[in-house]
Each structure stands twice: as C-alpha cells, then as structure tokens.
Design a protein around this motif. Structure first.
Motif, PDB file in Angstrom:
ATOM      1  N   GLN A   1      10.439  12.390   2.003  1.00  0.00           N
ATOM      2  CA  GLN A   1       9.365  13.019   1.227  1.00  0.00           C
ATOM      3  C   GLN A   1       9.884  13.464  -0.136  1.00  0.00           C
ATOM      4  O   GLN A   1       9.192  13.328  -1.154  1.00  0.00           O
ATOM      5  CB  GLN A   1       8.805  14.225   1.986  1.00  0.00           C
ATOM      6  CG  GLN A   1       7.372  14.567   1.600  1.00  0.00           C
ATOM      7  CD  GLN A   1       6.378  13.543   2.134  1.00  0.00           C
ATOM      8  OE1 GLN A   1       6.154  13.432   3.327  1.00  0.00           O
ATOM      9  NE2 GLN A   1       5.759  12.793   1.224  1.00  0.00           N
ATOM     10  N   PHE A   2      11.117  13.983  -0.167  1.00  0.00           N
ATOM     11  CA  PHE A   2      11.738  14.376  -1.433  1.00  0.00           C
ATOM     12  C   PHE A   2      11.896  13.163  -2.346  1.00  0.00           C
ATOM     13  O   PHE A   2      11.596  13.245  -3.552  1.00  0.00           O
ATOM     14  CB  PHE A   2      13.100  15.015  -1.148  1.00  0.00           C
ATOM     15  CG  PHE A   2      13.879  15.393  -2.377  1.00  0.00           C
ATOM     16  CD1 PHE A   2      13.749  16.646  -2.951  1.00  0.00           C
ATOM     17  CD2 PHE A   2      14.765  14.487  -2.979  1.00  0.00           C
ATOM     18  CE1 PHE A   2      14.475  17.003  -4.082  1.00  0.00           C
ATOM     19  CE2 PHE A   2      15.490  14.823  -4.110  1.00  0.00           C
ATOM     20  CZ  PHE A   2      15.342  16.093  -4.669  1.00  0.00           C
TER      21      PHE A   2
ATOM     22  N   ALA B   1       0.838  -1.204   0.000  1.00  0.00           N
ATOM     23  CA  ALA B   1       0.000   0.000   0.000  1.00  0.00           C
ATOM     24  C   ALA B   1       0.872   1.254   0.000  1.00  0.00           C
ATOM     25  O   ALA B   1       0.569   2.244  -0.691  1.00  0.00           O
ATOM     26  CB  ALA B   1      -0.923  -0.011   1.213  1.00  0.00           C
ATOM     27  N   TYR B   2       1.942   1.208   0.781  1.00  0.00           N
ATOM     28  CA  TYR B   2       2.846   2.356   0.841  1.00  0.00           C
ATOM     29  C   TYR B   2       3.536   2.579  -0.502  1.00  0.00           C
ATOM     30  O   TYR B   2       3.562   3.700  -1.034  1.00  0.00           O
ATOM     31  CB  TYR B   2       3.884   2.120   1.944  1.00  0.00           C
ATOM     32  CG  TYR B   2       4.994   3.141   1.977  1.00  0.00           C
ATOM     33  CD1 TYR B   2       4.760   4.442   2.408  1.00  0.00           C
ATOM     34  CD2 TYR B   2       6.283   2.811   1.557  1.00  0.00           C
ATOM     35  CE1 TYR B   2       5.783   5.391   2.430  1.00  0.00           C
ATOM     36  CE2 TYR B   2       7.304   3.739   1.581  1.00  0.00           C
ATOM     37  CZ  TYR B   2       7.048   5.027   2.019  1.00  0.00           C
ATOM     38  OH  TYR B   2       8.056   5.956   2.035  1.00  0.00           O
ATOM     39  N   LEU B   3       4.084   1.491  -1.072  1.00  0.00           N
ATOM     40  CA  LEU B   3       4.832   1.628  -2.318  1.00  0.00           C
ATOM     41  C   LEU B   3       3.933   2.050  -3.483  1.00  0.00           C
ATOM     42  O   LEU B   3       4.416   2.638  -4.460  1.00  0.00           O
ATOM     43  CB  LEU B   3       5.542   0.314  -2.651  1.00  0.00           C
ATOM     44  CG  LEU B   3       6.692  -0.063  -1.706  1.00  0.00           C
ATOM     45  CD1 LEU B   3       7.247  -1.436  -2.060  1.00  0.00           C
ATOM     46  CD2 LEU B   3       7.815   0.978  -1.765  1.00  0.00           C
ATOM     47  N   SER B   4       2.627   1.754  -3.388  1.00  0.00           N
ATOM     48  CA  SER B   4       1.714   2.164  -4.460  1.00  0.00           C
ATOM     49  C   SER B   4       1.568   3.682  -4.537  1.00  0.00           C
ATOM     50  O   SER B   4       1.152   4.221  -5.564  1.00  0.00           O
ATOM     51  CB  SER B   4       0.337   1.523  -4.253  1.00  0.00           C
ATOM     52  OG  SER B   4      -0.293   2.056  -3.092  1.00  0.00           O
TER      53      SER B   4
ATOM     54  N   ALA C   1       3.355  10.110  -0.684  1.00  0.00           N
ATOM     55  CA  ALA C   1       3.760   8.948   0.101  1.00  0.00           C
ATOM     56  C   ALA C   1       3.700   9.254   1.600  1.00  0.00           C
ATOM     57  O   ALA C   1       4.221  10.280   2.049  1.00  0.00           O
ATOM     58  CB  ALA C   1       5.186   8.528  -0.273  1.00  0.00           C
ATOM     59  N   PRO C   2       3.037   8.383   2.394  1.00  0.00           N
ATOM     60  CA  PRO C   2       3.000   8.554   3.855  1.00  0.00           C
ATOM     61  C   PRO C   2       4.321   8.084   4.472  1.00  0.00           C
ATOM     62  O   PRO C   2       4.424   6.974   4.997  1.00  0.00           O
ATOM     63  CB  PRO C   2       1.823   7.679   4.278  1.00  0.00           C
ATOM     64  CG  PRO C   2       1.765   6.598   3.251  1.00  0.00           C
ATOM     65  CD  PRO C   2       2.252   7.209   1.957  1.00  0.00           C
ATOM     66  N   VAL C   3       5.337   8.926   4.432  1.00  0.00           N
ATOM     67  CA  VAL C   3       6.699   8.514   4.756  1.00  0.00           C
ATOM     68  C   VAL C   3       6.884   8.171   6.232  1.00  0.00           C
ATOM     69  O   VAL C   3       7.896   7.565   6.599  1.00  0.00           O
ATOM     70  CB  VAL C   3       7.717   9.598   4.339  1.00  0.00           C
ATOM     71  CG1 VAL C   3       7.704   9.786   2.835  1.00  0.00           C
ATOM     72  CG2 VAL C   3       7.433  10.912   5.056  1.00  0.00           C
ATOM     73  N   GLU C   4       5.926   8.522   7.078  1.00  0.00           N
ATOM     74  CA  GLU C   4       6.041   8.180   8.492  1.00  0.00           C
ATOM     75  C   GLU C   4       6.141   6.672   8.677  1.00  0.00           C
ATOM     76  O   GLU C   4       6.870   6.181   9.559  1.00  0.00           O
ATOM     77  CB  GLU C   4       4.829   8.727   9.260  1.00  0.00           C
ATOM     78  CG  GLU C   4       4.808   8.416  10.747  1.00  0.00           C
ATOM     79  CD  GLU C   4       5.966   9.050  11.503  1.00  0.00           C
ATOM     80  OE1 GLU C   4       6.414   8.439  12.497  1.00  0.00           O
ATOM     81  OE2 GLU C   4       6.433  10.122  11.093  1.00  0.00           O
TER      82      GLU C   4
END
Length: 501
Positions: A241-242, A34-37, A248-251
């Motif tokens: 984030q960059f 889900a994150y990588l999408s 993307a939810p980088v947390e």
C-alpha cells in the motif's frame, strides 16, 4: 465416419482449450492493466532514491582510486607512497572485499531481509573511508579499501533485489537501471572531486552518501515479496500500500505473489539446482557477469588516468572526468528507454559498440608503437612527443564510444537481469554466486591488467577485450530471454516452462 467424427471432436476440443487459455491470459492481462491503472508511483520513486544512495557510495569507491593513486605515488610521506605494484593492490583490493561482500550479502538478504541488509552495508562504507582518512601507512589504506569493497559487494547484490521486488513491471527496468546510473554518478563525482581535493578530503566527501543511506532507509519499507516469503502477510500488504499508493487494490498483487511462493516451496535446498527454473537462470546470470567483467570495464575505469597517460593524452585527469560525464549521460539514456527497447536489443547494441571501440583502441596503441619504433615512414621525421598527440583523438574517441556502449547495456542490464530472473527462495544464494563471479573476475582483470599490457602489449590486451565483447553478442542473441514487461512471477514461470500466475 466414426474415426472422422472422433478426429473432428478432438480438434474442436483442442480449439476450445486454446481459446480458454487465450481467454484466461486476456483476463489476467486485463486485471493487471486495471490494477496498474490505479497505482501511484510517488513513494516507490522515493524508496528507490533512498536505496540508490548505496550504489552512489559504491561508485565513489570505484572512482576514488583513479585520482588517489597518482597522488599517493608521489606522496611526501614514504609510509604512504605507492609504487606501481602497491598501486595495483590499492585499486584491486576493493574487488576482493566485494567478492566477500557478495557472499555475505547473499546470506544476509535471506536471513534479515533486504532493508536491514542495505542499512548494514552503510557501516563498512563509513568505517572504510574513516580508516583511509586516518591512514598512517599503506596497510591502513589497504584495510580501508577492503572495507569499502566489502560494503560495495553487499550493495551490488542487495539494491538490485530491493528495487526489483518493490517495482512493478511497467517501471522495473527504468528503476533497476538507476542502480548503475548512481554508480557512474559516484564515479564521476570522485573524478571531479579529485580535480580539486587531495586524497584525504576526497575520502571525507565520499563518506557522506553512505551516511545518508543509513538515515533514509530507516523510513522505507521491506519488500513485499520477502515479507510474504516469511509469512508476514499483513506487513506485506502495508508495504504494498505504501509503494502502490492509497487507491491501489493491493490484495490482487498480494495473491499473485503468494501463488508464486506456494509453487516454489518453502526454502532453498541444493537439490533445487536440478530444477530448470533454478539452474537455467543461474547459468545465464553467471555468464552475464563474466562477460561484463571480461569486456575490460573495471580495468579501464580503475586505471582511466593511467591509460590516458600511456596514450600520451595531455590532461589525463580531465579526460577521466569527460569519460565519467559520458558514462552518466548514456546510463541515463538507458534508464529512460529500458522498458521500451528491451534488455536484449540494448545488450546487442552495447556489445557491438564495445567490440568496435576496443578494436580501435588496440589499433591506436599498435600505431603508436610503430611510430615510436620508427617503422611508419610517414612519421619517421616527427618528434616522438608528437607521435601520440596526432592520434590522441583516436584514444579519446575509442574510450568515449566504449563507455557510451557499456553504459547503454552491459553496465546496467546484467545487474537488472540478475534481480529479475531468480525465484524468491533461491534469490539470495543465486545472487551471491553471480556477485562473487562478477567481483572475482573483476579482481583477476584489474590485478593482471598491467601484466597483460606487458605480456600481450597494449594493443593485444584491448584486442582480447574486443573478442570477449564479440562473444557476448552471440550469447545474448542465442540464450538470453527478454524480460521486458513481465512480472517477476511470469519470468520465473518462463524458466519452469509453465504459465505464469
């Protein structure tokens, strides 16, 4: 009945535990997917392009000696003229500088970070080529080559780490392979430039890419893993984030990296070498570097033109360019398929191709020796000048197959695996040991190559390389774990014998 009931209860408990573990793994994979999408790779690719200007500069250094040595060996200026021994030092002193650069790079990446280390290494590249351009004697040539070697050693350590710590698992293999791709593009560029430019102008052209590296890296981020290992969480989130894009939810990724860092502790101590999560990948990394150099690749690339002249191949400078083109094409193929085929499969295919080609090259030199000594009846009446010509196709084919095989696996993958398998806290130290091993062995092979050709004969030297390639296949099949599709944290957990974060 009580015993039977207890046994049933334990079996049910084990089944529940296995189910919970499977569910947890499935949940992690679904979260990961889900994150990588939501990840966008545009700026990750931009940062990669900027960083691989370093390996391109490194490639120019490696390729420079091939056209420069023949030209300097007939220089009109006796202060610059190189005899065979001096030419071998001109080619191999780079590896001495690179070995020192590997140690320096291992210290730098843990102290000042990956980005600043990469920016720093552009300076000795430029200074080294400047000294070569201004050279008035042989010692200036050696100093210039040593400086560019120093920069090459730092680059060979820092850039794979920088890319692996920036990239996510879906593209890490492809982007990591771009390191070797840019090295071979640099080598080919030096070969092509050598066709049209003298050695001073070629050195000027070689200094362009490290200058661009310094400028471009000013606008790129530090790696999130380094920032988190130093407790700079907000900067790490901004870097993620960059690299991952605005959506993307980088947390989530930030927490995964933090969990791995917490398990490892704060800093590296020599006592950590007792940890299987440290010494196992270190032994694998060292062995990969040994086999890469013992295949004979640097000897072949440093002396590509000389080898073809020895093989009586007409137009040896053009033959070297052809070899460079083959290397670029097959390294690009490896980059494209790396994350699909996997590391082990490509290393095995690569090892087989190199073993067969070096064996064939040995056969070629053996036949030429037999022809020239008059032992082969079918060519006894042939002029000596045509004996090599009839088998020139075998020399070119063997070289082409070797370069193609090396480019598919043993060229890019040892550097890629080195950047993947070490825990963050030992990454600088362990990578420095691997780079020192690589360049130390490169020096031994390149400096003794001419001596080996004399002592073992040309055929025996290439058969020795063939035996090393065969051993590398066995090592890969038995000891190397597959890292395809795994996060760096999951790879570390594999060596620790635990489940990943």
């Amino acid at each position: 009945m009580d015993i039977q009931s207890e046994r049933s209860r334990l079996l049910d408990a084990d089944a529940d535990a296995d189910a919970d573990a499977d569910n947890a793994l499935t949940g992690l994979l679904s979260e990961q997917d889900a994150y990588l999408s939501k990840v966008r790779n545009k700026k990750l690719y931009l940062a990669t392009v900027a960083s691989v200007l370093g390996p391109m500069s490194f490639g120019f250094v490696l390729g420079y000696s091939s056209p420069a040595i023949p030209e300097l060996s007939v220089s009109a200026d006796p202060r610059l003229r190189l005899d065979p021994v001096q030419g071998s030092w001109f080619g191999s002193v780079v590896t001495v500088g690179a070995a020192v650069g590997g140690l320096l790079g291992g210290w730098m990446v843990d102290r000042i970070g990956r980005k600043l280390s990469l920016m720093f290494c552009s300076l000795p590249f430029v200074f080294g080529f400047t000294v070569i351009i201004a050279a008035q004697n042989r010692w200036m040539l050696y100093v210039g080559r040593a400086l560019t070697g120093l920069a090459s050693g730092v680059t060979s350590l820092v850039v794979p780490l920088y890319i692996s710590e920036m990239a996510h698992e879906r593209v890490r293999g492809t982007l990591g392979s771009c390191v070797q791709l840019m090295v071979v593009i640099g080598i080919m560029g030096a070969y092509l430039g050598g066709l049209f430019l003298d050695w001073r102008w070629l050195a000027i052209c070689c200094s362009i890419s490290p200058t661009l590296l310094l400028v471009c890296m000013c606008f790129m981020p530090e790696t999130p893993r380094f920032l988190l290992s130093k407790g700079r969480r907000q900067e790490a989130k901004e870097a993620l984030q960059f690299l991952r894009g605005p959506d993307a939810p980088v947390e989530w990724e930030c927490r995964q990296i933090e969990n791995a860092c917490d398990q490892q502790g704060s800093s590296f101590q020599m006592s950590d070498l007792k940890d299987p999560g440290v010494y196992k990948p270190l032994l694998i990394g060292i062995t990969l570097m040994l086999f890469q150099q013992m295949s004979g690749i640097n000897a072949i690339m440093f002396y590509a033109e000389t080898i073809f002249e020895e093989a009586h191949f007409k137009g040896s400078d053009l033959a070297s360019v052809i070899v460079g083109v083959i290397q670029v094409v097959f390294t690009a193929v490896a980059a494209v398929i790396m994350d699909k085929a996997g590391r082990k499969v490509l290393l095995i295919i690569s090892g087989v191709a190199m073993a067969l080609s070096t064996t064939a090259f040995g056969v070629y030199f053996y036949l030429i020796t037999e022809m020239q000594s008059g032992r082969v009846l079918s060519v006894m009446l042939e002029p000596r000048s045509t004996a090599g010509g009839e088998l020139a196709w075998l020399a070119l084919t063997s070289m082409a197959v070797f370069i193609a095989g090396f480019a598919l696996g043993w060229g890019p993958i040892p550097w890629l695996v080195m950047s993947e398998i070490f825990p963050v806290k030992v990454r600088g130290f362990a990578s420095a040991v691997c780079v020192l091993t690589n360049w130390g062995m490169a020096f031994v092979v390149t400096k003794t190559f001419q001596d080996m050709m004399g002592a073992l004969t040309s055929a025996g030297t290439f058969w020795l390389f063939a035996s090393m390639c065969t051993l590398s296949i066995v090592f890969t099949m038995i000891f190397l774990p597959e890292t395809k599709g795994k996060t760096l944290e999951q790879i570390e957990a594999t060596f620790r014998g635990t489940s990943g974060p």
